[in-house]
Design an enzyme around this catalytic site. Structure first.
Site, PDB file in Angstrom:
ATOM      1  N   HIS A 118      -0.025  10.968   0.724  1.00 47.75           N
ATOM      2  CA  HIS A 118      -0.749   9.710   0.149  1.00 47.75           C
ATOM      3  C   HIS A 118      -1.520   8.498   0.440  1.00 47.75           C
ATOM      4  O   HIS A 118      -3.315   8.819  -0.130  1.00 47.75           O
ATOM      5  CB  HIS A 118       0.051   8.849  -1.139  1.00 47.75           C
ATOM      6  N   ARG A 145      -7.955  16.128 -12.617  1.00 47.01           N
ATOM      7  CA  ARG A 145      -6.539  16.315 -13.027  1.00 47.01           C
ATOM      8  C   ARG A 145      -6.222  15.944 -13.899  1.00 47.01           C
ATOM      9  O   ARG A 145      -6.673  14.386 -14.052  1.00 47.01           O
ATOM     10  CB  ARG A 145      -6.387  15.734 -11.591  1.00 47.01           C
ATOM     11  N   ARG A 182      -8.028  20.967 -14.854  1.00 47.28           N
ATOM     12  CA  ARG A 182      -6.655  21.457 -14.146  1.00 47.28           C
ATOM     13  C   ARG A 182      -5.356  21.118 -15.196  1.00 47.28           C
ATOM     14  O   ARG A 182      -5.722  19.695 -15.736  1.00 47.28           O
ATOM     15  CB  ARG A 182      -6.250  21.705 -13.328  1.00 47.28           C
ATOM     16  N   GLU A 220      -1.621  28.490  -5.503  1.00 47.31           N
ATOM     17  CA  GLU A 220      -0.915  27.414  -4.790  1.00 47.31           C
ATOM     18  C   GLU A 220       0.040  28.324  -4.311  1.00 47.31           C
ATOM     19  O   GLU A 220       0.528  27.229  -3.329  1.00 47.31           O
ATOM     20  CB  GLU A 220      -1.075  26.153  -5.705  1.00 47.31           C
ATOM     21  N   ASN A 264      -3.945  22.804  -0.521  1.00 53.27           N
ATOM     22  CA  ASN A 264      -3.036  21.611   0.079  1.00 53.27           C
ATOM     23  C   ASN A 264      -1.171  22.306  -0.234  1.00 53.27           C
ATOM     24  O   ASN A 264      -0.046  22.157   0.791  1.00 53.27           O
ATOM     25  CB  ASN A 264      -2.896  20.655  -0.993  1.00 53.27           C
ATOM     26  N   ASP A 265      -1.130  22.372  -1.595  1.00 49.44           N
ATOM     27  CA  ASP A 265       0.149  22.773  -1.920  1.00 49.44           C
ATOM     28  C   ASP A 265       0.179  24.361  -1.889  1.00 49.44           C
ATOM     29  O   ASP A 265       1.780  24.433  -0.589  1.00 49.44           O
ATOM     30  CB  ASP A 265       0.353  23.227  -3.641  1.00 49.44           C
ATOM     31  N   ARG A 292       5.383  17.797   2.621  1.00 50.74           N
ATOM     32  CA  ARG A 292       3.505  17.349   2.579  1.00 50.74           C
ATOM     33  C   ARG A 292       3.620  16.278   2.577  1.00 50.74           C
ATOM     34  O   ARG A 292       2.712  15.615   3.752  1.00 50.74           O
ATOM     35  CB  ARG A 292       2.686  17.480   1.469  1.00 50.74           C
ATOM     36  N   CYS A 333     -10.524  24.804  -3.900  1.00 47.63           N
ATOM     37  CA  CYS A 333     -10.641  22.660  -3.984  1.00 47.63           C
ATOM     38  C   CYS A 333      -9.453  21.512  -3.738  1.00 47.63           C
ATOM     39  O   CYS A 333      -8.898  20.814  -3.868  1.00 47.63           O
ATOM     40  CB  CYS A 333     -10.100  22.580  -5.665  1.00 47.63           C
TER      41      CYS A 333
END
Length: 560
Positions: free
Chosen positions: A186, A288, A324, A414, A437-438, A448, A485
């Site tokens: 975050h 998002r 998304r 992902e 990321n995922d 993460r 992305c």
């Protein structure tokens, strides 16, 4: 000790006195008992929980974007019905409200830490909510940071909760430095969104003495303590020169020989549009939509959704906007849906598209709202599903989109299974978008938010690059475009490699756009291809980055 090294996750150079943030809320006395009026004590606890939830919502509303989404999830923690029942039971047994809240949150903490994975990384957020509620009950100042300062300071901490940073700005904070966290934590995401330099996973950071002058390089990850005036001037001038060079490169993304690479922005809601436009985004590669659904007693009406989608679509007339659809579950539960039982590991449970398929009425309403918005705009709307694992899931999603009247439907890669069989998925969809990321989290089984696992989230990991190549190759085999992305797209060096691999568009946090645009403009498609081949032939992230840079000489002029 005059220097520390961590992972640079938000570019730029920041200098200022260290503000060392720590949580100082004392643990409530386990032997304390209330005066016997259990009803009054229960009411106190209820008011405190709601006060904190409302405060978190307000902070999120002021901050907007990604911060709003994260803080809404924290507010849900304070309003959890199960927590309220547990606190009430403890108060009825004679425990004070403060101690009851502390113990109530403690039980939840044990559960989510034990679950591990994506949910386990929310323990710090849970602790933050707990401390805020205890502070209210004990009449103490809530954990927080100064909203104003005589000069911008360098915020130093072991870790930071979203509520700590939501209301801050570049005028207040010169840079972030944390001991924990990784490139997709975050802190990293919010720092990039704010355009503030940041270094995470910086061992020993919390031992920096308050007030120490600190120079932070968000490019290299170097943190200098008490630097000389010359060092500060040199670093600041170099950063300013770099920004000047980057700002001089304008227009659509393209390599030096004219190969177009659309550069798009990742946003968390309409409030992020100004930043995307300011940094020259050609469109939106990841919109998002969770902000519309979190912390609500009922699902948002189609009219409300349509208005939120239309606001972003109208900002990019004729441009691409990729939405998304709802990615809820795990740490983003929906209060208006009935629980489906405890999951040992929610990150591997009912989340993303799986949640949609369990509650098709939610998906169908969102798709209808998107279709209505599309009819009222000239933007090119695309929709994509999160957390797709199989060809069957992709086919069902596309069918639902077609039924709603949406002409362009895709999926996110992902999960490793999706990358491995990308050709099968691409045969069903109109486009593919890789969420690095995922994909890294699931590929390496690495949380993460765990700082000690940061190395496994390095987007230069050869195994991750292999999966990106598989996904791109599968899409191209079916004649479908494949973008990225994830945060990897915002690394200007890696962006060139991704183009060399065959990625057709790049979407990132808006402040990263100028550096990526400049890096691409200085290199031909052939140079990007050679850089990609060199990186894929290595066995470590360090080797991969070094091998790629050897084929990208223009980076030296950008000091990247």
């Amino acid at each position: 000790m005059n220097a520390l090294t961590g992972m640079g996750v938000s570019p730029g150079v920041g200098f200022g006195p260290a503000y060392v943030f720590s949580r100082d809320i004392p643990v409530p006395d386990p032997d304390a008992r209330h005066d016997g009026d259990a009803a009054a004590e229960r009411a106190r606890a209820t008011r405190a929980l709601e006060q904190v939830a409302a405060d978190l919502e307000e902070r999120g509303a002021r901050a907007g974007g990604q911060a709003q989404e994260i803080l809404k999830a924290q507010a849900l923690m304070a309003r959890d019905p199960g927590l309220a029942v547990g606190v009430a039971g403890l108060v009825d047994a004679g425990v004070t409200a403060a101690r009851a809240v502390y113990e109530g949150f403690g039980k939840y903490r044990e559960i989510i830490v034990g679950a591990g994975g994506y949910l386990g990384e929310r323990a710090a957020d849970l602790d933050d909510v707990r401390d805020r509620v205890v502070a209210v009950l004990e009449g103490l100042p809530a954990p927080g940071l100064p909203a104003r300062a005589a000069q911008p300071y360098v915020l130093v901490a072991r870790d930071l909760a979203p509520a700590d940073t939501a209301a801050l700005s570049r005028d207040v904070v010169a840079a972030f430095v944390t001991e924990h966290g990784g490139p997709t934590s975050h802190t990293a995401i919010l720092a990039r969104a704010m355009g503030v330099p940041a270094v995470v996973a910086c061992g020993g950071a919390a031992s920096i003495a308050a007030g120490t002058p600190v120079l932070v390089d968000g490019f290299s990850g170097l943190v200098r303590l008490a630097p000389s005036d010359d060092e500060v001037v040199t670093a600041t001038k170099a950063s300013a020169a770099r920004q000047s060079v980057l700002a001089a490169v304008t227009g659509p993304g393209a390599t030096s020989d004219g190969h177009a690479v659309p550069l798009l922005a990742n946003i968390g809601g309409p409030r992020d549009v100004d930043g995307a436009l300011r940094y020259g985004a050609e469109g939106i590669g990841l919109y998002r939509t969770e902000f519309l659904f979190l912390d609500r007693a009922s699902a948002p009406a189609e009219e409300e959704q349509t208005a939120a989608y239309l606001e972003v679509l109208n900002a990019f007339p004729g441009g691409r906007v990729t939405v998304r659809t709802l990615d809820a579950g795990a740490d983003k539960p929906l209060a208006f849906l009935p629980p489906w039982g405890r999951e040992p590991n929610p990150a591997l449970g009912q989340r993303g598209l799986r949640l949609y398929e369990k509650h098709p009425e939610i998906m169908n309403a969102q798709l209808r709202a998107l279709a209505r918005a599309s009819l009222q705009s000239t933007a090119k709307l695309q929709v994509m599903a999160p957390m797709v694992a199989t060809q069957e899931e992709a086919a069902r999603y596309v069918a639902a989109c077609r039924d709603a009247g949406l002409p362009s439907a895709g999926v996110m890669i992902e999960i490793p299974s999706a990358a491995l069989r990308a050709s099968d998925l691409a045969a069903e969809v109109d486009f593919i978008s890789i969420g690095t990321n995922d994909l890294a989290q699931y590929t390496f089984a690495a949380d993460r938010e765990v700082g000690t696992l940061t190395a496994l989230h390095d987007p230069w990991q050869p195994a991750l690059l292999d999966l990106v190549l598989m996904a791109v190759s599968g899409a191209l085999e079916q004649g479908k475009p494949c973008g990225v992305c994830g945060e990897a797209a915002g690394d200007p060096v890696l962006a060139c490699v991704l183009v060399g691999i065959g990625v057709t568009s790049l979407s990132m946090a808006p402040p990263a756009l100028p550096a990526v645009r400049a890096a691409l403009s200085l290199h031909s498609r052939e140079q990007c291809l050679l850089a990609a081949q060199a990186a894929l032939a290595t066995t470590t992230p360090q080797e991969a980055r070094g091998a790629a840079r050897a084929h990208l000489p223009g980076l030296a002029g950008l000091a990247l």
